[in-house]
Scaffold this motif. Structure first.
Motif, PDB file in Angstrom:
ATOM      1  N   ALA A 124     -36.083 -47.401 -12.534  1.00  0.00           N
ATOM      2  CA  ALA A 124     -36.514 -47.687 -11.155  1.00  0.00           C
ATOM      3  C   ALA A 124     -38.025 -47.800 -11.063  1.00  0.00           C
ATOM      4  CB  ALA A 124     -35.998 -46.596 -10.210  1.00  0.00           C
ATOM      5  N   LEU A 125     -38.743 -46.878 -11.695  1.00  0.00           N
ATOM      6  CA  LEU A 125     -40.205 -46.915 -11.595  1.00  0.00           C
ATOM      7  C   LEU A 125     -40.783 -48.050 -12.441  1.00  0.00           C
ATOM      8  CD1 LEU A 125     -42.487 -45.542 -10.119  1.00  0.00           C
ATOM      9  CD2 LEU A 125     -42.801 -44.061 -12.082  1.00  0.00           C
ATOM     10  N   LYS A 126     -40.200 -48.286 -13.613  1.00  0.00           N
ATOM     11  CA  LYS A 126     -40.692 -49.383 -14.456  1.00  0.00           C
ATOM     12  C   LYS A 126     -40.581 -50.729 -13.755  1.00  0.00           C
ATOM     13  CE  LYS A 126     -38.771 -47.995 -18.606  1.00  0.00           C
ATOM     14  NZ  LYS A 126     -38.388 -48.210 -19.999  1.00  0.00           N
ATOM     15  N   THR A 146     -52.570 -46.895  -5.656  1.00  0.00           N
ATOM     16  CA  THR A 146     -53.716 -46.958  -4.756  1.00  0.00           C
ATOM     17  C   THR A 146     -53.607 -45.763  -3.806  1.00  0.00           C
ATOM     18  OG1 THR A 146     -52.513 -48.225  -3.090  1.00  0.00           O
ATOM     19  CG2 THR A 146     -53.665 -49.492  -4.813  1.00  0.00           C
ATOM     20  N   GLU A 147     -54.561 -45.620  -2.907  1.00  0.00           N
ATOM     21  CA  GLU A 147     -54.456 -44.548  -1.915  1.00  0.00           C
ATOM     22  C   GLU A 147     -53.167 -44.685  -1.103  1.00  0.00           C
ATOM     23  OE1 GLU A 147     -58.061 -44.277   0.394  1.00  0.00           O
ATOM     24  OE2 GLU A 147     -59.284 -44.077  -1.414  1.00  0.00           O
ATOM     25  N   GLU A 148     -52.859 -45.900  -0.700  1.00  0.00           N
ATOM     26  CA  GLU A 148     -51.665 -46.135   0.119  1.00  0.00           C
ATOM     27  C   GLU A 148     -50.377 -45.838  -0.647  1.00  0.00           C
ATOM     28  OE1 GLU A 148     -49.338 -49.744   2.441  1.00  0.00           O
ATOM     29  OE2 GLU A 148     -51.395 -50.070   1.807  1.00  0.00           O
ATOM     30  N   THR A 149     -50.261 -46.360  -1.869  1.00  0.00           N
ATOM     31  CA  THR A 149     -49.018 -46.155  -2.617  1.00  0.00           C
ATOM     32  C   THR A 149     -48.879 -44.705  -3.079  1.00  0.00           C
ATOM     33  OG1 THR A 149     -50.041 -46.970  -4.673  1.00  0.00           O
ATOM     34  CG2 THR A 149     -48.789 -48.564  -3.341  1.00  0.00           C
ATOM     35  N   LEU A 150     -49.980 -44.076  -3.468  1.00  0.00           N
ATOM     36  CA  LEU A 150     -49.900 -42.665  -3.852  1.00  0.00           C
ATOM     37  C   LEU A 150     -49.515 -41.794  -2.654  1.00  0.00           C
ATOM     38  CD1 LEU A 150     -52.932 -42.392  -6.273  1.00  0.00           C
ATOM     39  CD2 LEU A 150     -50.544 -41.913  -6.861  1.00  0.00           C
ATOM     40  N   GLN A 185     -38.576 -40.171  -3.800  1.00  0.00           N
ATOM     41  CA  GLN A 185     -37.210 -40.703  -3.842  1.00  0.00           C
ATOM     42  C   GLN A 185     -36.987 -41.788  -2.782  1.00  0.00           C
ATOM     43  OE1 GLN A 185     -34.619 -39.871  -5.986  1.00  0.00           O
ATOM     44  NE2 GLN A 185     -36.067 -38.659  -7.180  1.00  0.00           N
ATOM     45  N   ALA A 186     -37.615 -41.638  -1.621  1.00  0.00           N
ATOM     46  CA  ALA A 186     -37.489 -42.660  -0.576  1.00  0.00           C
ATOM     47  C   ALA A 186     -38.340 -43.882  -0.907  1.00  0.00           C
ATOM     48  CB  ALA A 186     -37.890 -42.092   0.788  1.00  0.00           C
ATOM     49  N   PHE A 187     -39.505 -43.651  -1.514  1.00  0.00           N
ATOM     50  CA  PHE A 187     -40.416 -44.753  -1.839  1.00  0.00           C
ATOM     51  C   PHE A 187     -39.853 -45.616  -2.962  1.00  0.00           C
ATOM     52  CE2 PHE A 187     -44.670 -46.079  -3.757  1.00  0.00           C
ATOM     53  CZ  PHE A 187     -44.882 -47.093  -2.842  1.00  0.00           C
ATOM     54  N   VAL A 188     -39.321 -44.976  -4.005  1.00  0.00           N
ATOM     55  CA  VAL A 188     -38.708 -45.700  -5.124  1.00  0.00           C
ATOM     56  C   VAL A 188     -37.389 -44.993  -5.461  1.00  0.00           C
ATOM     57  CG1 VAL A 188     -38.987 -46.569  -7.476  1.00  0.00           C
ATOM     58  CG2 VAL A 188     -41.003 -46.300  -6.023  1.00  0.00           C
ATOM     59  N   LYS A 212     -37.329 -40.130 -11.196  1.00  0.00           N
ATOM     60  CA  LYS A 212     -37.084 -38.756 -11.633  1.00  0.00           C
ATOM     61  C   LYS A 212     -37.770 -37.721 -10.748  1.00  0.00           C
ATOM     62  CE  LYS A 212     -37.200 -40.200 -16.489  1.00  0.00           C
ATOM     63  NZ  LYS A 212     -37.911 -39.988 -17.764  1.00  0.00           N
ATOM     64  N   MET A 213     -38.917 -38.072 -10.177  1.00  0.00           N
ATOM     65  CA  MET A 213     -39.728 -37.086  -9.472  1.00  0.00           C
ATOM     66  C   MET A 213     -39.121 -36.697  -8.132  1.00  0.00           C
ATOM     67  SD  MET A 213     -43.789 -37.037  -8.863  1.00  0.00           S
ATOM     68  CE  MET A 213     -44.391 -36.670  -7.235  1.00  0.00           C
ATOM     69  N   PHE A 214     -39.161 -35.409  -7.858  1.00  0.00           N
ATOM     70  CA  PHE A 214     -38.643 -34.891  -6.593  1.00  0.00           C
ATOM     71  C   PHE A 214     -39.705 -34.138  -5.803  1.00  0.00           C
ATOM     72  CE2 PHE A 214     -37.969 -31.884  -9.971  1.00  0.00           C
ATOM     73  CZ  PHE A 214     -38.476 -30.704  -9.455  1.00  0.00           C
ATOM     74  N   PHE A 215     -40.800 -33.724  -6.459  1.00  0.00           N
ATOM     75  CA  PHE A 215     -41.870 -32.960  -5.809  1.00  0.00           C
ATOM     76  C   PHE A 215     -42.525 -33.814  -4.735  1.00  0.00           C
ATOM     77  CE2 PHE A 215     -46.317 -31.666  -5.453  1.00  0.00           C
ATOM     78  CZ  PHE A 215     -46.191 -30.297  -5.284  1.00  0.00           C
TER      79      PHE A 215
END
Length: 119
Positions: free
Chosen positions: A68-70, A77-81, A89-92, A96-99
């Motif tokens: 999914a991330l690849k 960027t500031e916006e995407t981070l 999980q909602a963004f992508v 794997k990341m849940f934090f």
């Protein structure tokens, strides 16, 4: 009359909300919570973060990212981070990341740390 209506509409909308200004020193403190899975210079459970700002997501050749991330075609960027740290999980979906960080100021501070001190 049109000007008056436009002015009234702008006033009714209220002031523009801008993103908080990040404090990299405080961001470095908050980043310590990230070190359970990440470091600046070595891949761990998560990929290394040195140079993450401006990098294409999922692009480190020596880390096993989710499909999914690849395939997300995101540049950090500031916006995407900010979107990522709000809810990865909602963004992508499928990553794997849940934090996440609920506080917008904390997110801005971590982003400032990554942008300015983790080059």
């Amino acid at each position: 009359m049109r000007r008056m209506i436009g002015l009234l509409a702008a006033l009714a909308a209220g002031p523009a909300v801008s993103a908080p200004v990040g404090d990299p020193a405080h961001g470095e403190e908050i980043y310590q919570a990230c070190t359970d899975c990440h470091s600046l210079d070595q891949n761990d459970v998560g990929p290394r973060h040195r140079g993450v700002y401006g990098r294409k997501a999922g692009s480190l050749p020596d880390y096993a990212y989710s499909g999914a991330l690849k395939s997300a075609n995101i540049v950090w960027t500031e916006e995407t981070l900010d979107k990522w740290l709000t809810n990865p999980q909602a963004f992508v979906p499928g990553v794997k990341m849940f934090f996440h960080l609920d506080n917008p100021q904390d997110r801005a501070d971590v982003i400032a740390f990554l942008k300015e001190r983790a080059k």
